[in-house]
Write a protein that holds these residues in place. Sequence first.
Motif, mmCIF file in Angstrom:
data_model
loop_
_atom_site.group_PDB
_atom_site.id
_atom_site.type_symbol
_atom_site.label_atom_id
_atom_site.label_comp_id
_atom_site.label_asym_id
_atom_site.label_seq_id
_atom_site.Cartn_x
_atom_site.Cartn_y
_atom_site.Cartn_z
ATOM 1 N N SER A 1 -4.066 2.042 -5.544
ATOM 2 C CA SER A 1 -4.828 2.355 -6.753
ATOM 3 C C SER A 1 -3.858 2.985 -7.756
ATOM 4 N N LYS A 2 -4.224 2.942 -9.030
ATOM 5 C CA LYS A 2 -3.300 3.396 -10.078
ATOM 6 C C LYS A 2 -2.895 4.858 -9.882
ATOM 7 N N ASP A 3 -3.820 5.669 -9.357
ATOM 8 C CA ASP A 3 -3.516 7.079 -9.149
ATOM 9 C C ASP A 3 -2.783 7.337 -7.834
ATOM 10 N N GLY A 4 -2.566 6.292 -7.032
ATOM 11 C CA GLY A 4 -1.808 6.411 -5.794
ATOM 12 C C GLY A 4 -2.575 7.031 -4.637
ATOM 13 N N LYS A 5 -3.876 7.201 -4.784
ATOM 14 C CA LYS A 5 -4.663 7.865 -3.740
ATOM 15 C C LYS A 5 -5.194 6.909 -2.670
ATOM 16 N N VAL A 6 -5.249 5.614 -2.981
ATOM 17 C CA VAL A 6 -5.800 4.638 -2.039
ATOM 18 C C VAL A 6 -4.784 3.526 -1.801
ATOM 19 N N LEU A 7 -4.493 3.258 -0.525
ATOM 20 C CA LEU A 7 -3.631 2.135 -0.158
ATOM 21 C C LEU A 7 -4.518 0.935 0.146
ATOM 22 N N TYR A 8 -4.325 -0.160 -0.619
ATOM 23 C CA TYR A 8 -5.136 -1.357 -0.435
ATOM 24 C C TYR A 8 -4.454 -2.397 0.446
ATOM 25 N N LYS A 9 -3.121 -2.494 0.331
ATOM 26 C CA LYS A 9 -2.411 -3.467 1.146
ATOM 27 C C LYS A 9 -0.959 -3.045 1.329
ATOM 28 N N SER A 10 -0.517 -3.078 2.607
ATOM 29 C CA SER A 10 0.886 -2.798 2.907
ATOM 30 C C SER A 10 1.523 -4.044 3.503
ATOM 31 N N LEU A 11 2.683 -4.401 2.979
ATOM 32 C CA LEU A 11 3.419 -5.539 3.524
ATOM 33 C C LEU A 11 4.560 -5.088 4.427
ATOM 34 N N ASP A 12 4.605 -3.789 4.729
ATOM 35 C CA ASP A 12 5.661 -3.249 5.582
ATOM 36 C C ASP A 12 5.405 -3.582 7.049
ATOM 37 N N ALA A 13 6.449 -3.469 7.860
ATOM 38 C CA ALA A 13 6.357 -3.674 9.307
ATOM 39 C C ALA A 13 7.149 -2.579 10.005
ATOM 40 N N GLY A 14 7.086 -2.562 11.341
ATOM 41 C CA GLY A 14 7.806 -1.551 12.106
ATOM 42 C C GLY A 14 7.110 -0.209 12.043
#
Length: 646
Positions: free
Chosen positions: A435-448
């Motif tokens: 979200s624009k305010d950085g409070k909600v993660l909608y999707k992560s493409l990271d691994a490990g």
Amino acid sequence: MQKKQMKKDTNRSDLLYKRKGITLIALVITIIVLLILAGVTISALSGDNGILTNASKAKYATELSQYNEELQLFKSNKVLENMNFEGGSLISAENSLDYNTKPVEETGNIYNVIPSLEGSHFDGKLEVIKGELLLNSQDKTEIEVAQSVGVAVNPYEITDEGELISSNGNLLLMDEETGTLRLPESVTSIGEGAFANLDGLKKIIIPGTVKTIKTSAFSYNQSLEEVILENGVETIEINAFLGCGNLQKIEMPESVKSIGANCFKDCIKLDNVVLPSNLTTLQVQTFNGCKSLKSLKLSDNLEKIGSQCFTNCAIKELKFPKTLKKIDGSIFPSAIEFIDTSENDYYEFINGVLYTKDKVTLLFVISTLKTINIEDSVENISQNAFHLCTELKTIELPAKVKNIDILAFPQNTYTEIKVNPENEYFVVIDNNLYSKDGKVLYKSLDAGNIVIKDGVENIVLGAFYTDGRITGITLPESFIGDQYIEYNVFPTLNYLYLPKNVKSFYKYMYKQVKNIEVSSDNPYFKSINNEYVLSKDGTELYWVKSDLQDVKIPETVKVIKGYALQESKATYVKLPDSVTEIGTYVTYMSNIQKLEISSNIEKIVSYAFTGTQNLKEVIIHKEKNSVSGSPWGNPYGDRAIFWDNT
């Protein structure tokens, strides 16, 4: 002379020995023969076609025939008393007598109709319904005899309201050769779990007198192949035919107005369904998992389709009727290729993408689409909108998008997310969507091993991969996890540490995590041996490690929260005496076969035992029905609830 005498004595001794040996062998053989004869005699006396059994059948047949004669005589006498008497109006039981010409002052019971019944073998088992004898029995011999002399039989347990409840006698009138059963017209509803998990039933005919088929009535019945509902049936409740793996055909009349959630879920052989035209709503997961269902005509008056309704079906095309105005974007199967919206007033299918008519909401993208240009007017992305897209590599969100639902994006196929720079609601940082305010993660493409950035308070369902590429997640102190939509957020992890600011906890959010440790500074929750998560005061149980074979819930627990034992590997769980309340779906998808509950229980929430195929025994140490709501969604119905006040 002496030698001759000794030889003579020796010969005599040998002879006696031989005779004695022969006698012992003969005795053993005689005993064996007698035992064989005794076995044959016992069988001949007491077997299914034995002398005693046949004698009993003859006696029962004589008695029932006599009672029928007395009944006919009673009706004949009533005709002589009053020509207006109608035989079909006669109803009589142990404490009642009624017929159309009965004087107001007259009292009586079945013994006035059948005098010789009192004190006999069938006393308490017979009644007169609509002028005909009816035998209430679950004894196979009595049922066989009654049918042979033309007396109707009721082996069912039916309440005064006409509900057929779960009982071991529900298949006693089934034709064993064909596996066919027709229910009597005295039934007005089929109770919870009435035919769930019963073997042998292949075809059932449900008369129109049955208005409601209740929760889990046939769930997990693996022999059921065909269901015929006659005109008059109106409601099929939640989970009614859930997991009927051999069900191939169901005929639904126009009278059916309601079909519950999960009703035909995982009926993997169901390939032919015609929806009644009066049906206005298809609920959540109605046909989810019906792998053989390749085509389905939606009813002309359908207005709403719930989430995951056709997930995992083989349907390739759907035609939306004019009236359909509300759908969840996650209803579609991966096989779908085309949606005909030509006659619909609310939706439009354009180049493999389904939008609302005004193109404000994107609902669904077909799985084979390789590139996409989302309409600039789109403001909302629906649940599972991109979830099936196995060919799509890049997604760019337009400037006006302001709402993204859970599971909007696919799990592991695309490599890049873009957001129009003018968008005021979302931002991409290191290829992760926030979200624009950085409070909600909608999707992560990271691994490990993933370290979530500071400032994140909530993570939505579908944010992480679930294919094993994530080995660990470190949550920031800012994480509070207070969004209700966050069920099943975290992928399979061996360990997860919850920081001190987490203020809400839902088992289904963490159900795949094997060990959970809660910060000792957290004012709301605590963990015990990383195997249990409880409220800080220990009175509420939220999470039990699913791998535990021996579940020992702390004695401080008073409330078992919803889903707490979800997917538990334990087969037997005894709740501590301190427990007074059990929440919803508490044993969902678990291996628990036996659950023991103390006499201190005060409340068991509706659907507490829904969603488990294994829970065959719930022992409650209280008087029968002293806790309302039985069987609380148990797929075996009331035959799985055992009240033990000892």
